[in-house]
Scaffold this motif. Structure first.
Motif, PDB file in Angstrom:
ATOM      1  N   SER A  91      -2.671  -0.905   4.065  1.00  0.00           N
ATOM      2  CA  SER A  91      -2.390  -1.630   5.310  1.00  0.00           C
ATOM      3  C   SER A  91      -2.897  -0.883   6.544  1.00  0.00           C
ATOM      4  O   SER A  91      -3.340  -1.510   7.513  1.00  0.00           O
ATOM      5  N   GLU A  92      -2.864   0.455   6.493  1.00  0.00           N
ATOM      6  CA  GLU A  92      -3.371   1.227   7.635  1.00  0.00           C
ATOM      7  C   GLU A  92      -4.875   0.995   7.820  1.00  0.00           C
ATOM      8  O   GLU A  92      -5.355   0.776   8.931  1.00  0.00           O
ATOM      9  N   ARG A  93      -5.621   1.000   6.682  1.00  0.00           N
ATOM     10  CA  ARG A  93      -7.065   0.770   6.763  1.00  0.00           C
ATOM     11  C   ARG A  93      -7.355  -0.678   7.184  1.00  0.00           C
ATOM     12  O   ARG A  93      -8.307  -0.940   7.918  1.00  0.00           O
ATOM     13  N   GLN A 119      -5.616  -2.403   9.238  1.00  0.00           N
ATOM     14  CA  GLN A 119      -5.455  -2.440  10.698  1.00  0.00           C
ATOM     15  C   GLN A 119      -6.682  -1.854  11.379  1.00  0.00           C
ATOM     16  O   GLN A 119      -7.144  -2.361  12.401  1.00  0.00           O
ATOM     17  N   GLU A 120      -7.217  -0.760  10.801  1.00  0.00           N
ATOM     18  CA  GLU A 120      -8.432  -0.156  11.360  1.00  0.00           C
ATOM     19  C   GLU A 120      -9.606  -1.135  11.280  1.00  0.00           C
ATOM     20  O   GLU A 120     -10.398  -1.245  12.219  1.00  0.00           O
TER      21      GLU A 120
END
Length: 133
Positions: free
Chosen positions: A51-53, A55-56
């Motif tokens: 999920s972090e990637r 968002q990126e």
């Protein structure tokens, strides 16, 4: 007349029905398999990209892509990247455009900066209009 002959022929050689059924079944299985692989591959991309990637990548899509395609992705120097604009474009075409770039249009290649899974994830976002949210 021809149908009657075929029916007679099939009645005389009942094994022919099973060959036709087998061919039809294989086509149906292939179609269902293709549809499932598309669905599961989309799910796989979502699973392989945390999920972090994601968002990126969303940020990259809006900022980096937006610098040419407009900050709302409705067009600028480059064409619009809206769901409507992407509707007729095949996924492989979009993947190739992102991966290799378009030298004649000053679109840089993202090969080496983004993985193939990440590019497919972006292609799905564009095709589904999720980049517009």
């Amino acid at each position: 007349m021809k149908c009657r002959e075929e029916v007679r022929l099939n009645v005389r050689s009942p094994g022919r029905f099973s060959k036709i059924d087998a061919k039809t079944s294989r086509k149906k299985v292939a179609l269902v398999g293709s549809a499932c692989s598309l669905i599961f591959s989309g799910m796989l991309w979502a699973q392989t990209i945390d999920s972090e990637r994601q968002q990126e990548l969303d940020h990259l899509l809006k900022q980096d892509c937006g610098s040419c395609h407009g900050m709302t992705l409705k067009g600028g120097l480059g064409p619009a990247l809206t769901e409507e604009a992407m509707a007729e474009k095949p996924k492989q075409y979009l993947f190739d455009t992102i991966f290799f770039g378009r030298e004649a249009l000053a679109m840089p290649p993202w090969e080496g900066l983004l993985s193939e899974d990440e590019i497919w994830w972006i292609v799905d976002r564009l095709k589904n209009g999720e980049s517009e949210q």
